[in-house]
Design a protein around this motif. Structure first.
Motif, short mmCIF file in Angstrom:
data_model
loop_
_atom_site.label_atom_id
_atom_site.label_comp_id
_atom_site.label_asym_id
_atom_site.label_seq_id
_atom_site.Cartn_x
_atom_site.Cartn_y
_atom_site.Cartn_z
N UNK A 93 24.15 10.79 30.95
CA UNK A 93 23.46 11.17 32.16
C UNK A 93 23.53 12.68 32.37
N UNK A 94 22.39 13.24 32.69
CA UNK A 94 22.27 14.65 33.02
C UNK A 94 22.82 15.60 31.96
N UNK A 95 22.85 15.17 30.73
CA UNK A 95 23.27 16.06 29.66
C UNK A 95 22.04 16.55 28.93
N UNK A 96 22.08 17.79 28.49
CA UNK A 96 20.99 18.30 27.67
C UNK A 96 21.12 17.67 26.29
N UNK A 97 20.02 17.38 25.69
CA UNK A 97 20.02 16.70 24.40
C UNK A 97 19.84 17.72 23.29
N UNK A 98 20.94 18.10 22.69
CA UNK A 98 20.92 19.05 21.60
C UNK A 98 20.85 18.30 20.29
N UNK A 99 20.36 18.97 19.27
CA UNK A 99 20.29 18.40 17.94
C UNK A 99 21.42 18.95 17.08
N UNK A 100 22.00 18.09 16.28
CA UNK A 100 23.03 18.48 15.33
C UNK A 100 22.46 18.33 13.93
N UNK A 101 22.66 19.34 13.09
CA UNK A 101 22.22 19.24 11.70
C UNK A 101 22.90 18.04 11.06
N UNK A 102 22.13 17.25 10.34
CA UNK A 102 22.66 16.03 9.72
C UNK A 102 21.77 15.66 8.54
N UNK A 103 21.59 16.57 7.60
CA UNK A 103 20.68 16.36 6.48
C UNK A 103 21.29 15.35 5.51
N UNK A 104 20.57 14.20 5.37
CA UNK A 104 21.11 13.10 4.56
C UNK A 104 20.02 12.05 4.34
#
Length: 130
Positions: free
Chosen positions: A2-13
């Motif tokens: 809830x109410x968190x910004x949705x960041x992306x994490x590198x996860x190349x696979x």
């Protein structure tokens, strides 16, 4: 979540078995135009994932990531193995599979897994609360 910004994490696979199974099911059962993306499935890999704890992943085809306006080719609702009600959307951008979005219908805390395709129903077929 809830109410968190949705960041992306590198996860190349490569895709996991569960991710591939869900993608194949969504392409086969999505909107009428979804089938034209089936040929891309063997060449899809993961580029990144959401950092909030949901199983949303960004996809690349042949190592190429796309951006721009999203075309929804599948929109379903189901349940995760933990019993979380989830929405599942398959996005395409620039004619290419680009994102598997899996989000909780209600606010929850903590991570959850991908739903099994057997739990999915088209969003338009979801019973409405009265």
């Amino acid at each position: 979540m809830s109410n968190k910004r949705h960041y992306r994490l590198a996860d190349e696979r490569p895709l996991t078995t569960e991710e591939r199974t869900l993608l194949e099911w969504l392409v086969a059962h999505g909107l009428p135009n979804a089938g034209k993306y089936a040929a891309q499935l063997p060449r899809v890999t993961v580029k990144s994932r959401c950092a909030c704890g949901c199983p949303t992943i960004d996809l690349v085809v042949d190592g190429n990531q796309t951006s721009g306006a999203s075309e929804l080719i599948a929109d379903f609702e189901g349940r995760s193995p933990e019993g979380v009600s989830v929405g599942v959307i398959l996005h395409c951008r620039e004619g290419q599979l680009s994102e598997l979005e899996v989000y909780p219908i209600d606010e929850i805390e903590g991570p959850f897994a991908l739903p099994n395709p057997s739990t999915l129903v088209p969003l338009s077929d979801t019973p409405q609360e009265r």
